[in-house]
Write a protein that holds these residues in place. Structure first.
Motif, PDB file in Angstrom:
ATOM      1  N   GLY A 127       0.816  -1.200   0.000  1.00 34.11           N
ATOM      2  CA  GLY A 127       0.000   0.000   0.000  1.00 34.11           C
ATOM      3  C   GLY A 127       0.848   1.248   0.000  1.00 34.11           C
ATOM      4  N   THR A 146       0.288   5.912  -0.314  1.00 33.82           N
ATOM      5  CA  THR A 146      -0.623   7.033  -0.514  1.00 33.82           C
ATOM      6  C   THR A 146       0.136   8.143  -1.238  1.00 33.82           C
ATOM      7  OG1 THR A 146      -1.818   6.436   1.493  1.00 33.82           O
ATOM      8  CG2 THR A 146      -2.163   8.656   0.655  1.00 33.82           C
ATOM      9  N   GLU A 179       3.834   8.447   0.324  1.00 34.89           N
ATOM     10  CA  GLU A 179       4.287   7.965   1.623  1.00 34.89           C
ATOM     11  C   GLU A 179       3.910   6.500   1.779  1.00 34.89           C
ATOM     12  OE1 GLU A 179       2.815  10.844   4.413  1.00 34.89           O
ATOM     13  OE2 GLU A 179       0.813  10.035   4.476  1.00 34.89           O
ATOM     14  N   LEU A 194       3.988   3.285   4.570  1.00 39.16           N
ATOM     15  CA  LEU A 194       4.212   2.716   5.894  1.00 39.16           C
ATOM     16  C   LEU A 194       4.857   1.356   5.695  1.00 39.16           C
ATOM     17  CD1 LEU A 194       0.721   3.504   7.406  1.00 39.16           C
ATOM     18  CD2 LEU A 194       2.907   4.412   8.250  1.00 39.16           C
ATOM     19  N   ARG A 233      -5.068  -0.906  11.337  1.00 41.08           N
ATOM     20  CA  ARG A 233      -5.917  -1.088  10.166  1.00 41.08           C
ATOM     21  C   ARG A 233      -7.360  -0.835  10.606  1.00 41.08           C
ATOM     22  NH1 ARG A 233      -4.836  -3.985   5.721  1.00 41.08           N
ATOM     23  NH2 ARG A 233      -3.357  -5.341   6.789  1.00 41.08           N
ATOM     24  N   ARG A 264     -10.285  -1.244   9.267  1.00 36.38           N
ATOM     25  CA  ARG A 264     -11.287  -2.276   8.987  1.00 36.38           C
ATOM     26  C   ARG A 264     -11.335  -3.352  10.066  1.00 36.38           C
ATOM     27  NH1 ARG A 264      -9.963  -6.594   5.565  1.00 36.38           N
ATOM     28  NH2 ARG A 264      -8.285  -5.286   4.772  1.00 36.38           N
ATOM     29  N   GLY A 294      -4.935   6.673  -2.934  1.00 36.90           N
ATOM     30  CA  GLY A 294      -4.364   5.555  -2.213  1.00 36.90           C
ATOM     31  C   GLY A 294      -4.296   4.290  -3.050  1.00 36.90           C
ATOM     32  N   GLY A 346      -3.742   0.109  -2.306  1.00 40.96           N
ATOM     33  CA  GLY A 346      -3.702  -0.842  -1.196  1.00 40.96           C
ATOM     34  C   GLY A 346      -4.360  -2.147  -1.612  1.00 40.96           C
ATOM     35  N   ARG A 347      -4.930  -2.829  -0.648  1.00 44.88           N
ATOM     36  CA  ARG A 347      -5.565  -4.100  -0.961  1.00 44.88           C
ATOM     37  C   ARG A 347      -6.831  -3.896  -1.779  1.00 44.88           C
ATOM     38  NH1 ARG A 347      -3.386  -5.277   3.705  1.00 44.88           N
ATOM     39  NH2 ARG A 347      -1.959  -7.060   3.780  1.00 44.88           N
ATOM     40  N   GLN A 348      -7.496  -2.786  -1.493  1.00 38.29           N
ATOM     41  CA  GLN A 348      -8.724  -2.464  -2.239  1.00 38.29           C
ATOM     42  C   GLN A 348      -8.398  -2.460  -3.721  1.00 38.29           C
ATOM     43  OE1 GLN A 348     -10.100   1.516  -1.498  1.00 38.29           O
ATOM     44  NE2 GLN A 348     -12.067   1.196  -2.462  1.00 38.29           N
ATOM     45  N   LYS A 357      -8.687   8.970  -1.672  1.00 36.91           N
ATOM     46  CA  LYS A 357      -8.779   8.875  -0.218  1.00 36.91           C
ATOM     47  C   LYS A 357      -8.626  10.284   0.344  1.00 36.91           C
ATOM     48  CE  LYS A 357      -8.981   4.417   0.019  1.00 36.91           C
ATOM     49  NZ  LYS A 357     -10.185   3.771   0.501  1.00 36.91           N
ATOM     50  N   GLY A 396     -10.513  -1.211   2.157  1.00 37.88           N
ATOM     51  CA  GLY A 396     -10.350   0.159   1.726  1.00 37.88           C
ATOM     52  C   GLY A 396     -10.713   1.155   2.814  1.00 37.88           C
ATOM     53  N   ASP A 397     -11.067   0.659   3.993  1.00 42.74           N
ATOM     54  CA  ASP A 397     -11.405   1.565   5.088  1.00 42.74           C
ATOM     55  C   ASP A 397     -10.218   2.435   5.484  1.00 42.74           C
ATOM     56  OD1 ASP A 397     -13.984   0.851   5.268  1.00 42.74           O
ATOM     57  OD2 ASP A 397     -13.795  -0.387   7.052  1.00 42.74           O
ATOM     58  N   GLY A 398      -9.022   1.895   5.267  1.00 42.20           N
ATOM     59  CA  GLY A 398      -7.858   2.732   5.491  1.00 42.20           C
ATOM     60  C   GLY A 398      -7.058   2.367   6.725  1.00 42.20           C
ATOM     61  N   LYS A 399      -6.085   3.216   6.997  1.00 46.16           N
ATOM     62  CA  LYS A 399      -5.125   2.936   8.062  1.00 46.16           C
ATOM     63  C   LYS A 399      -4.899   4.171   8.911  1.00 46.16           C
ATOM     64  CE  LYS A 399      -2.528  -0.748   5.944  1.00 46.16           C
ATOM     65  NZ  LYS A 399      -3.752  -1.181   5.246  1.00 46.16           N
TER      66      LYS A 399
HETATM   67  N1  LIG Z   1       1.597   0.707   3.565  1.00 44.66           N
HETATM   68  C1  LIG Z   1       0.876   1.799   3.330  1.00 44.66           C
HETATM   69  N2  LIG Z   1       1.444   3.001   3.340  1.00 44.66           N
HETATM   70  C2  LIG Z   1       0.751   4.122   3.137  1.00 44.66           C
HETATM   71  N3  LIG Z   1      -0.578   4.127   2.923  1.00 44.66           N
HETATM   72  C3  LIG Z   1      -1.216   2.930   2.904  1.00 44.66           C
HETATM   73  C4  LIG Z   1      -0.543   1.733   3.097  1.00 44.66           C
HETATM   74  N4  LIG Z   1      -1.422   0.719   3.001  1.00 44.66           N
HETATM   75  C5  LIG Z   1      -2.628   1.291   2.775  1.00 44.66           C
HETATM   76  N5  LIG Z   1      -2.511   2.620   2.712  1.00 44.66           N
HETATM   77  C6  LIG Z   1      -3.586   3.570   2.528  1.00 44.66           C
HETATM   78  O1  LIG Z   1      -4.779   3.044   3.060  1.00 44.66           O
HETATM   79  C7  LIG Z   1      -5.787   2.898   2.070  1.00 44.66           C
HETATM   80  C8  LIG Z   1      -6.599   1.657   2.318  1.00 44.66           C
HETATM   81  O2  LIG Z   1      -5.792   0.505   2.280  1.00 44.66           O
HETATM   82  P1  LIG Z   1      -6.332  -0.919   1.717  1.00 44.66           P
HETATM   83  O3  LIG Z   1      -5.196  -1.860   1.810  1.00 44.66           O
HETATM   84  O4  LIG Z   1      -6.957  -0.690   0.353  1.00 44.66           O
HETATM   85  O5  LIG Z   1      -7.512  -1.312   2.673  1.00 44.66           O
HETATM   86  P2  LIG Z   1      -7.511  -1.836   4.173  1.00 44.66           P
HETATM   87  O6  LIG Z   1      -6.689  -0.864   4.974  1.00 44.66           O
HETATM   88  O7  LIG Z   1      -8.977  -1.840   4.533  1.00 44.66           O
HETATM   89  O8  LIG Z   1      -6.907  -3.206   4.146  1.00 44.66           O
HETATM   90  C9  LIG Z   1      -5.022   2.890   0.789  1.00 44.66           C
HETATM   91  O9  LIG Z   1      -5.835   3.342  -0.271  1.00 44.66           O
HETATM   92  C10 LIG Z   1      -3.860   3.821   1.069  1.00 44.66           C
HETATM   93  O10 LIG Z   1      -4.259   5.176   0.931  1.00 44.66           O
END
Ligand SMILES: Nc1ncnc2c1ncn2[C@@H]1O[C@H](COP(=O)(O)OP(=O)(O)O)[C@@H](O)[C@H]1O
Ligand SMILES: Nc1ncnc2c1ncn2[C@@H]1O[C@H](COP(=O)(O)OP(=O)(O)O)[C@@H](O)[C@H]1O
Ligand SMILES: Nc1ncnc2c1ncn2[C@@H]1O[C@H](COP(=O)(O)OP(=O)(O)O)[C@@H](O)[C@H]1O
Lengths: 112, 405, 405, 405, 112, 112
Positions: free
Chosen positions: A27, A29, A62, A64, A101, A103, E35, E37-39, E58, E87-90
């Motif tokens: 992931g 952003t 960025e 993480l 996370r 979710r 963003g 990510g997994r979404q 996002k 996709g709820d985010g972090k």
């Molecule tokens: N390792 C990461 N570093 C920075 N931003 C991240 C990271 N992982 C996820 N994100 C941010 O969080 C959002 C949601 O992450 P995602 O993996 O799609 O869903 P979830 O957090 O529900 O598993 C991403 O669209 C991105 O903006």
């Protein structure tokens, strides 16, 4: 855990993202930004009034990451974002105390 | 002179002028935000440069007198240079409206034709080279072809092909030039590798709306009167645009699963292009057929550039060259004598096909030579750094948007 | 045939066509950026689908012959299907301009009417369902009502109501359908809870400008000639728009403390709607009164949707249904015989009121049934995920803006 | 009455109305995004307020009867107030089209003239003060000057100056008022210190395209017929715009190294302004000369505001005042009798110069007094906080863009 | 002091802000972001050319908080931004060394 | 090394950047943001529906600096961004573990 921030040229975003994906990053952003640095700006002229504009469009990404993946992330960004000319940008590494996370409520490494 | 005809032609002149800004936005919405002003300027500048060329010599070469090779009139003369002797009568062209209106109407066509080409060379061609190209192309290609078809030249007289409002003169002409120019210029950096998305489809749809609106002057005005023939051309124009747009989004829905707004706009323009040569020669059902053919075939023709690997960035070939050919040929079959005096027939189809080959070949060849000549002398292409950073800043010293304060 | 009248009607056709893109931008600016293309497409597609329906059967059902129940002509026939027998004369409609121009002019009205409805169902209705709705509504509602009022039907003949340019046929018709459709469709997610802001008011103001401009063709063209009656309709149109817009922003200044740009645009449209049925029947002072009434009452009517809790997203009911009723009724009182042959009177007011009830009821009922039928068979509404993420990506696979490179 | 002339004048009315939205976008693109709606509203509101003023008294003061001081007719009377006695004939103005069309046509000029001034006071003037200014200025300045030049007043009769479509009445009048207003209002916060960039040049180019289009009605309609004189005015308008735009970008290329899109648009408007008083009096080559002069001199005049230190924010003085003077004077030399009955001569130049001085002085003086009076009574200027935060939120309670969802 | 960063779905912004306000937070800053990510992303099609787009819109919010308030801020964001779908985010928590209020020059906790 | 983040009023950006340049800063990155804080928001009205909007446009700048330069950067921002009215914004200082210049691969202080 670390937060790796990089300021890169906008047209490099796709390439960097694909390379990071390849390298195991799950992931990131990205944010549109304006950067000022060594790269010289440019002149804009509107109806004869000249403005020196130092800011150039950059993308700020960025990521993480877990401590162990951080070096890979940094070197991947370095390699793919580099063109060799001024304005390629910078990477900064910041300490992160916790990641959650939303979710699932997972915390720490599992949440990345 | 008839005041009603004059009123309609004056209106048509204004409508056709508006098409160039319309086209600018149609194209401008499709490029990336770093190249918007560059794109708009490549269209707008045609309103400046072509007008000047037209007043000085273009109008004269196309529509004054005739210079022949044997029986074949291939170009006009310089009798009307500077429009000094245009006067206030209608004697030169023998229309029911003044000669100055006819010259204005034809000028608007001369402006938009090179502007159409700009879509092919988006996001990488130098502005100075473009200005030179437009000025020279207008003289070397537009005026001759306009003369052949509409100025008493050999395509009308000897070949016997017809072109109601510019299938040959405008669309095939511009489309062939676009192809030639792209072949000399080469593809954009990142073509086929990077995601190159339209920066603002609302602008593109705005442009399409203005084009559709202006096209009523283009085709409706080409009846040269406010009468039932103008009314028919108006109606066939509307039908072809509507059908092509609808067919295009249907084709998208079947192929990709989703009808797109860009598809609707593209289909509408394809339909408008295809009906252009035919608008006054066919009736409502003929225009329906032409619209449907344009929607399907032009949609399919989008893939040509990927198959043949030339970066016709905004699909001038697929829409204008292919669309123009569809209309020019189909009118050979679908024309009904009652509408515009031409009956569809295999012979007429042959004449139309020959005229297409001539216009296409001539425009392609001269445009290619012109592009090569400019490339060698002044350079066609912006530097790699300028292309990366965007033409707006590099060539025009401006930014398209500063939305933050 | 008269070339001056033909010129003005051709121009008016083009102006009215432009209103649909104008409307698209008026509406498109008011939605969130994730739904812009969805909104534009719901308007633009009407230019495609309705044209096809109109050519095939719509024009015929509205304006060819008559099918009666007793003395009451309720619908046309299929005599003109495919416009095959339209020809080049002016015999069908007996106007001073060709029949094909009349059919084009009426087509443009048939296009914009369902497009108006789109404002009510913004940001949540499926595109496929919308296309089906528009096609069927055009046949089942638009053509009949147009026939009743303008095609020799019973509203003109037996009820004795008048409708200069479409208060009943266009605005009340569309407004009632909007209400019905919204009731079946339900409110947007977050209606009344979330802040749902217009994403680009400049687009809305652009749309309003184009609508105002096009409306001169709508009302001015409805005099069916380039004469003093057209001139009067033109002037009353301008006055009503100006007064309603000004009154609306005054009302805002008194109510909320600030006059808004969206308010000016909304007021202008309200005034244009209200003067539509009346433009040729009243004079300057009458139009001033109608404009003032429209500005005040439509502004007030905005709160209806909150009081009655239906999410008429872009206020089609408050502006078109209410505005149309204002104009249709007030003309019953304010009409002066000198202008359009109708004198204001209590009787005329009664006839107007009856015609309003009929059009409103019919449109509401049939639209509601149609919406229900489509809901059961294909589903009216986009999924919750699609609505959250925006219709542009979900239904059209496109993004409206990509401003970052 | 002639239906063709009526058709063209109706069309021209619509075209000129469209110029005000066009101008709004031309200006609106040049301000910062926090002031877009404020800018658009300052233009759009003129369509509301001036229409009302015009109907009530403005038209009457300009074009009905005459009130004289000695032999000099300085203003009309109240004979036409409320347009009550306008009727449906063409007796009042003796044109070949109805009086109501003439009143509408003149109204559109009355609207755009104060709207032009808005460019000078961008980003800082209070909306309420602007509304008051527009209403009063329309009565105190526009109607008298229109009367002097076009309503049988002393500039036409005694001074013997001519003004085809509004060099004096529209552009010099607005430009002088702009200067006066700016002098009372003062510069924007940050003028000459901060980078104040146009927020969306595509909007500006759109506006320029609409203005160019609408100007054909402005100048072409000012022939008051659909004839060869209208055709000539149309053609000279196109030429002057094209030449001035091209010359302007050439001047930029020589001065700053880069031709700009804003420059092209500005040059086009400068050319259109300069040809306005002359369009029907000169031929194609005359218009070429006027266009070239306008492109060069107006480009140069941009620096006046920096030299003299007044914040004419969007260069109304450099474009409209200077451009108007160029056209008004040059026509005195370049007019050819064949076109519009006026022959260029040193005497005519003298008459033109005198008329310029009169219009400029009157407009400047009355506008200055009016601005002072409003400043003292209601305050002209938004508060510093409102100016910093932007007029859109502070004065209208709206945001122009909300692009994020 | 901590800097709490959260990537959330745009339509959740109002809700999260209101909840944070309720929870005693006196300020935050929000930025539009893209963003990955997994979404799963989506496909965009322009004139027949299909593009796989992994980035979804996002909003990135950041809140400067006193150490004691940090857990509340985190749990408030967690609860209000959660829909339960990918996709709820972090949320990430970073250490902050100092905070300064520009208007007054206050430093540290008082400046928040 | 530090990352100095500041939320400031948009119209102050040019002034702050020029002052930082003067103070020896060789680069910074700016991003358009929406801030919520003590500064009261405003009411927006669209067709009679009133919305309370708490978010005001801000610019978020971030500057990577060497530890020794950090105080200068902070005080420079403080002085130039201050108007004295609510909404002037905040500055936050975060620790940075590493900085890399993409073009050259330099690390740490040299990379800034
Ligand atoms: N390792 C990461 N570093 C920075 N931003 C991240 C990271 N992982 C996820 N994100 C941010 O969080 C959002 C949601 O992450 P995602 O993996 O799609 O869903 P979830 O957090 O529900 O598993 C991403 O669209 C991105 O903006
Ligand atoms: N000290 C800094 N703090 C924050 N961002 C910086 C800093 N220096 C550079 N940047 C960012 O990195 C971009 C590239 O920096 P620049 O000095 O132009 O080129 P290079 O890194 O190749 O020497 C800048 O546009 C800016 O966005
Ligand atoms: N706790 C916080 N976390 C993140 N950003 C904040 C915080 N508090 C304030 N801000 C940012 O600083 C800006 C100014 O804060 P505000 O409280 O309005 O004024 P002041 O700092 O002058 O007291 C806000 O708009 C916001 O962008």
């Amino acid at each position: 855990m670390k937060l790796v921030i990089a300021y890169i040229a906008p047209f490099k975003l796709d390439e960097v993202r694909d390379a990071l994906k390849e390298a195991g990053v799950t992931g990131l952003t990205a944010i549109a930004a304006q950067g000022f640095g060594r790269q010289s700006g440019h002149t804009e002229t509107y109806r004869g009034a000249e403005y020196e504009v130092d800011m150039v469009p950059k993308v700020r990404i960025e990521v993480l990451v877990d401590d162990t993946l951080a070096p890979t992330v940094i070197s991947t960004i370095e390699t793919t974002a580099r063109t060799g000319s001024i304005g390629d940008g910078k990477i900064a590494v910041l300490p992160v105390e916790d990641v959650i996370r939303i979710r699932t409520g997972e915390r720490g490494r599992d949440a990345i | 002179m008839d005041s009603g005809d004059t009123a309609w032609l004056l209106t048509s002149c204004a409508l056709v002028l508006l098409m160039t800004p319309g086209l600018a936005f149609f194209y401008g919405g499709m490029v990336r935000s770093k190249n918007v002003l560059g794109m708009l300027m490549k269209n707008y500048i045609a309103m400046g440069v072509v007008t000047i060329v037209w007043v000085l010599v273009g109008a004269s070469l196309a529509f004054s007198g005739s210079t022949s090779i044997g029986d074949y009139s291939v170009i006009g003369d310089f009798g009307l240079w500077g429009l000094k002797d245009l006067g206030l009568s209608n004697e030169l062209f023998g229309m029911s409206y003044p000669d100055n209106v006819h010259i204005s109407f034809q000028l608007m066509f001369a402006i938009i034709t090179p502007a159409l080409i700009a879509g092919a060379i988006a996001e990488r061609m130098k502005f100075t080279a473009w200005v030179a190209f437009v000025a020279l192309w207008s003289i070397l290609v537009y005026s001759p072809v306009a003369h052949w078809v509409w100025g008493g030249g050999f395509i009308a007289e000897q070949v016997g092909a017809v072109d109601f409002a510019g299938g040959l003169v405008v669309h095939i002409n511009a489309g062939a030039a676009a192809l030639a120019l792209v072949m000399v210029l080469g593809p954009r950096l990142g073509f086929r590798r990077e995601v190159i998305r339209p920066h603002s489809l609302p602008l593109t749809l705005l442009g399409a709306g203005l084009l559709w609106f202006g096209w009523f002057g283009f085709n409706g005005g080409s009846a040269f009167a406010a009468d039932e023939f103008a009314g028919n051309a108006f109606l066939t124009t509307q039908i072809a645009a509507a059908v092509a747009a609808t067919v295009w989004v249907l084709a998208e829905a079947f192929t990709h699963g989703k009808p797109t707004a860009l598809g609707f706009a593209s289909g509408a323009i394809a339909g408008l292009v295809a009906i252009t040569p035919a608008a006054g020669f066919v009736g409502p059902l003929g225009s329906l057929a032409i619209g449907a053919a344009a929607g399907l075939i032009c949609f399919w023709a989008l893939r040509l550039k990927f198959m043949l690997n030339f970066d016709d960035s905004l699909d001038v070939v697929a829409v204008h060259l292919v669309g123009g050919i569809i209309g020019a040929l189909l009118l050979g079959l679908l024309a009904e004598e009652a509408y515009g005096g031409v009956a569809g027939s295999v012979e007429q189809l042959g004449r139309q096909a020959l005229s297409v080959v001539i216009a296409l070949t001539y425009s392609f060849a001269v445009s290619w030579l012109l592009a090569k000549a400019l490339d060698v002398t002044m350079g066609l292409r912006a530097s790699e750094v300028d292309e990366r950073g965007g033409l707006d800043l590099a060539l025009h010293g401006e930014q398209s948007y500063a939305l933050s304060e």
